[in-house]
Scaffold this motif. Structure first.
Motif, PDB file in Angstrom:
ATOM      1  N   ARG A  40      46.271  33.075  43.294  1.00  0.00           N
ATOM      2  CA  ARG A  40      45.206  33.358  43.938  1.00  0.00           C
ATOM      3  C   ARG A  40      44.278  32.112  43.704  1.00  0.00           C
ATOM      4  O   ARG A  40      44.214  31.849  42.362  1.00  0.00           O
ATOM      5  N   ASP A  41      43.464  31.731  44.554  1.00  0.00           N
ATOM      6  CA  ASP A  41      42.532  30.634  44.493  1.00  0.00           C
ATOM      7  C   ASP A  41      41.385  31.031  43.803  1.00  0.00           C
ATOM      8  O   ASP A  41      40.626  31.984  44.304  1.00  0.00           O
ATOM      9  N   LEU A  42      41.025  30.619  42.737  1.00  0.00           N
ATOM     10  CA  LEU A  42      39.794  31.080  41.862  1.00  0.00           C
ATOM     11  C   LEU A  42      38.441  30.777  42.721  1.00  0.00           C
ATOM     12  O   LEU A  42      37.431  31.452  42.463  1.00  0.00           O
ATOM     13  N   ARG A  43      38.514  29.841  43.706  1.00  0.00           N
ATOM     14  CA  ARG A  43      36.969  29.530  44.206  1.00  0.00           C
ATOM     15  C   ARG A  43      36.743  30.427  45.505  1.00  0.00           C
ATOM     16  O   ARG A  43      35.567  30.623  45.808  1.00  0.00           O
ATOM     17  N   ASN A  44      38.040  30.888  46.098  1.00  0.00           N
ATOM     18  CA  ASN A  44      37.538  32.077  47.251  1.00  0.00           C
ATOM     19  C   ASN A  44      38.382  32.956  47.353  1.00  0.00           C
ATOM     20  O   ASN A  44      38.194  33.890  48.276  1.00  0.00           O
ATOM     21  N   GLY A  45      39.306  33.225  46.407  1.00  0.00           N
ATOM     22  CA  GLY A  45      39.993  34.634  46.109  1.00  0.00           C
ATOM     23  C   GLY A  45      41.274  34.450  47.200  1.00  0.00           C
ATOM     24  O   GLY A  45      42.077  35.662  47.197  1.00  0.00           O
ATOM     25  N   LYS A  46      41.448  33.441  47.772  1.00  0.00           N
ATOM     26  CA  LYS A  46      42.675  33.326  48.956  1.00  0.00           C
ATOM     27  C   LYS A  46      43.922  33.423  47.983  1.00  0.00           C
ATOM     28  O   LYS A  46      44.113  33.011  47.061  1.00  0.00           O
ATOM     29  N   GLY A  71      35.123  32.954  43.394  1.00  0.00           N
ATOM     30  CA  GLY A  71      36.045  33.888  44.146  1.00  0.00           C
ATOM     31  C   GLY A  71      36.657  35.003  43.217  1.00  0.00           C
ATOM     32  O   GLY A  71      36.250  35.100  41.926  1.00  0.00           O
ATOM     33  N   GLN A  72      37.420  35.987  43.699  1.00  0.00           N
ATOM     34  CA  GLN A  72      37.758  37.181  42.792  1.00  0.00           C
ATOM     35  C   GLN A  72      38.820  36.546  41.877  1.00  0.00           C
ATOM     36  O   GLN A  72      39.739  35.599  42.407  1.00  0.00           O
ATOM     37  N   ASP A  73      38.873  37.086  40.611  1.00  0.00           N
ATOM     38  CA  ASP A  73      40.036  36.487  39.516  1.00  0.00           C
ATOM     39  C   ASP A  73      41.352  36.992  40.258  1.00  0.00           C
ATOM     40  O   ASP A  73      41.248  38.071  41.036  1.00  0.00           O
ATOM     41  N   GLY A  74      42.283  36.546  39.651  1.00  0.00           N
ATOM     42  CA  GLY A  74      43.641  37.076  39.734  1.00  0.00           C
ATOM     43  C   GLY A  74      43.979  38.222  39.033  1.00  0.00           C
ATOM     44  O   GLY A  74      43.055  38.926  38.365  1.00  0.00           O
ATOM     45  N   ASP A 100      45.795  35.573  31.874  1.00  0.00           N
ATOM     46  CA  ASP A 100      44.900  36.602  32.224  1.00  0.00           C
ATOM     47  C   ASP A 100      44.534  36.069  33.651  1.00  0.00           C
ATOM     48  O   ASP A 100      44.596  34.969  34.030  1.00  0.00           O
ATOM     49  N   GLY A 101      43.811  36.836  34.393  1.00  0.00           N
ATOM     50  CA  GLY A 101      43.590  36.303  35.789  1.00  0.00           C
ATOM     51  C   GLY A 101      42.227  35.354  35.950  1.00  0.00           C
ATOM     52  O   GLY A 101      41.976  35.013  37.162  1.00  0.00           O
ATOM     53  N   ALA A 102      41.900  34.808  34.656  1.00  0.00           N
ATOM     54  CA  ALA A 102      40.857  34.000  35.050  1.00  0.00           C
ATOM     55  C   ALA A 102      41.093  32.508  34.427  1.00  0.00           C
ATOM     56  O   ALA A 102      40.615  31.449  34.341  1.00  0.00           O
ATOM     57  N   THR A 103      42.409  32.442  33.846  1.00  0.00           N
ATOM     58  CA  THR A 103      43.128  31.282  33.225  1.00  0.00           C
ATOM     59  C   THR A 103      43.707  30.548  34.325  1.00  0.00           C
ATOM     60  O   THR A 103      44.711  31.346  35.291  1.00  0.00           O
ATOM     61  N   THR A 104      43.670  29.647  34.579  1.00  0.00           N
ATOM     62  CA  THR A 104      44.380  28.472  35.522  1.00  0.00           C
ATOM     63  C   THR A 104      45.981  28.331  35.358  1.00  0.00           C
ATOM     64  O   THR A 104      46.463  28.350  34.303  1.00  0.00           O
TER      65      THR A 104
END
Ligand SMILES: Cc1cc2nc3c(=O)[nH]c(=O)nc-3n(C[C@H](O)[C@H](O)[C@H](O)COP(=O)(O)OP(=O)(O)OC[C@H]3O[C@@H](n4cnc5c(N)ncnc54)[C@H](O)[C@@H]3O)c2cc1C
Ligand code: FES
Length: 371
Positions: free
Chosen positions: A342-348, A284-287, A304-308
């Motif tokens: 944002r859900d990193l798996r599907n961008g939701k 999915g898209q990063d946050g 950043d938008g890749a860190t959970t």
């Protein structure tokens, strides 16, 4: 509240286990020794004793292949050895002053007489903790543990016919299953197809071959991919003609798992399939990233938008609940009080007021979690 209820109620900050008696004992110790922390006393006696968390000590580090190693760990107080073969543990290691948590399948069989457990780690290219572990973690190191869990496990009674399909480090949960069956002297009709680049890369090669030579009902097909090519699922018809009738446990790289899932669905036998994933599909898209605030603990951290959000909390020193760390078990679910994630798996996108899984979500702007 009566004395019994007071003793049995969960004590703040004290990790619970699956045993109510153990929870009571740990909670009671925490209360009775308050305001001093029980760990202050316990740690003086033995670094493995803690009322607040499960701990363990690495007692042996054994190289398996050039890039993998087995850690034999002696768990401390409160650990239960009645885990199911195929389950995984959470393990936390202190590196450069910070605790880093990952999940690893247990490779040991349950109820070990010597009260140890084992995990086997393959160093991933650029992987932080796996490289640290394989690169030379020392026996004697104290680790933190999260209790065994997971549904990728053998049922009781065992199915009559089993197919194990593994590749690379995906053999680890199956190793626990095979060792458990061997220990009980109850190896049913098992076909094990395992892929590794070369003989030297195949973890547990000698033990797998020894098990197959000792049990007529266990057949091993070792696919050495560098010389034989990748295992094509069509080959199952030759290697294991009755594969459609077998309960299958499958663990390996994401691409292999997707192919297996598609094939089993196409054959309308998906009910026979048990899959274990070692990594989240972050396609999915990063946050956008942002400042994450933890309302109850009054801490915040910028990510950043890749860190959970789970990693964010751990970075900020917040005690974060977690299990699988990959979106399966729901242990990490917390309320999102403000902002969006944002859900990193599907961008939701999830908006404030929802309950979110911190292990697979990242910040989509500034947000506040109810932790
Ligand atoms: C249930 C379960 C059981 C498991 N069992 C085992 C086991 O038995 N044995 C085993 O070896 N492993 C197992 N794993 C995997 C293990 O938990 C770790 O994920 C693995 O060891 C890698 O950790 P690391 O710290 O080395 O890698 P990390 O530093 O977390 O990185 C993982 C990989 O992702 C890449 N990466 C890191 N950050 C990014 C980014 N921002 N964008 C893109 N790529 C990135 C890295 O290059 C690396 O290849 C299991 C996982 C699960 C969920
Ligand atoms: S830790 Fe398991 S779903 Fe998040």
């Amino acid at each position: 509240m009566g004395f019994k209820e007071w003793l049995e109620a969960p004590a703040k900050g004290v990790a619970t286990t699956s045993s109510p008696r153990m929870n009571m004992l740990r909670g009671a110790l925490a209360r009775i020794t308050t305001p001093l922390l029980p760990d202050d006393y316990l740690h003086l006696a033995n670094p493995l004793w803690s009322a607040r968390e499960l701990r363990g000590q690495i007692v042996e580090v054994r190289a398996e292949t050039a890039d993998s190693a087995t850690l034999v760990i002696k768990p401390g107080w409160g650990f239960h050895f009645d885990y199911q073969p195929g389950q995984y543990v959470g393990i936390g290691l202190l590196v450069d002053g910070k605790w880093h948590w990952r999940s690893y399948s247990l490779t040991s069989a349950p109820v070990h007489a010597d009260k140890t457990i084992a995990i086997t780690v393959k160093a991933m290219p650029e992987g932080f903790l796996s490289s640290h572990i394989v690169g030379g973690v020392e026996p004697g190191t104290i680790v933190r543990l999260a209790a065994p869990q997971g549904n990728f496990a053998l049922p009781e009674p065992l199915p009559e016919k089993i197919l194990f399909l593994t590749a690379g480090s995906g053999v680890t949960p199956i190793m626990s299953m095979l060792r458990a069956m061997d220990r009980r002297g109850a190896v049913t009709d098992v076909v094990h197809v395992h892929s590794a680049p070369t003989e030297a890369d195949a973890m547990f090669r000698d033990e797998l071959q020894d098990l197959a030579s000792r049990h007529d009902s266990l057949r091993l097909h070792l696919q050495l991919t560098r010389s034989m090519g990748k295992f094509n699922l069509d080959e199952l018809d030759t290697v294991c003609p009755d594969w459609r009738e077998r309960q299958a446990w499958v663990c390996g790289p994401g691409g292999m798992l997707e192919a297996v899932e598609a094939r089993w669905t196409q054959e309308d036998i998906a009910d026979n399939l048990h899959l274990e994933r070692f990594a989240v599909d972050r396609s999915g898209q990063d946050g956008d990233g942002g400042t994450v605030t933890f309302a109850k603990t009054d801490r915040s951290v910028e990510i950043d938008g890749a860190t959970t959000l789970l990693e964010a909390g751990e970075k900020a020193g917040v005690q974060m609940p977690f299990g699988c760390r990959m979106g399966i078990c729901q242990t990490c679910v917390v309320p999102l009080e403000k902002g969006a994630v944002r859900d990193l798996r599907n961008g939701k996108l999830h908006e404030e007021g929802s309950r979110i899984q911190t292990c697979i979500s990242t910040a989509a702007g500034d947000c506040t979690l109810g932790l």
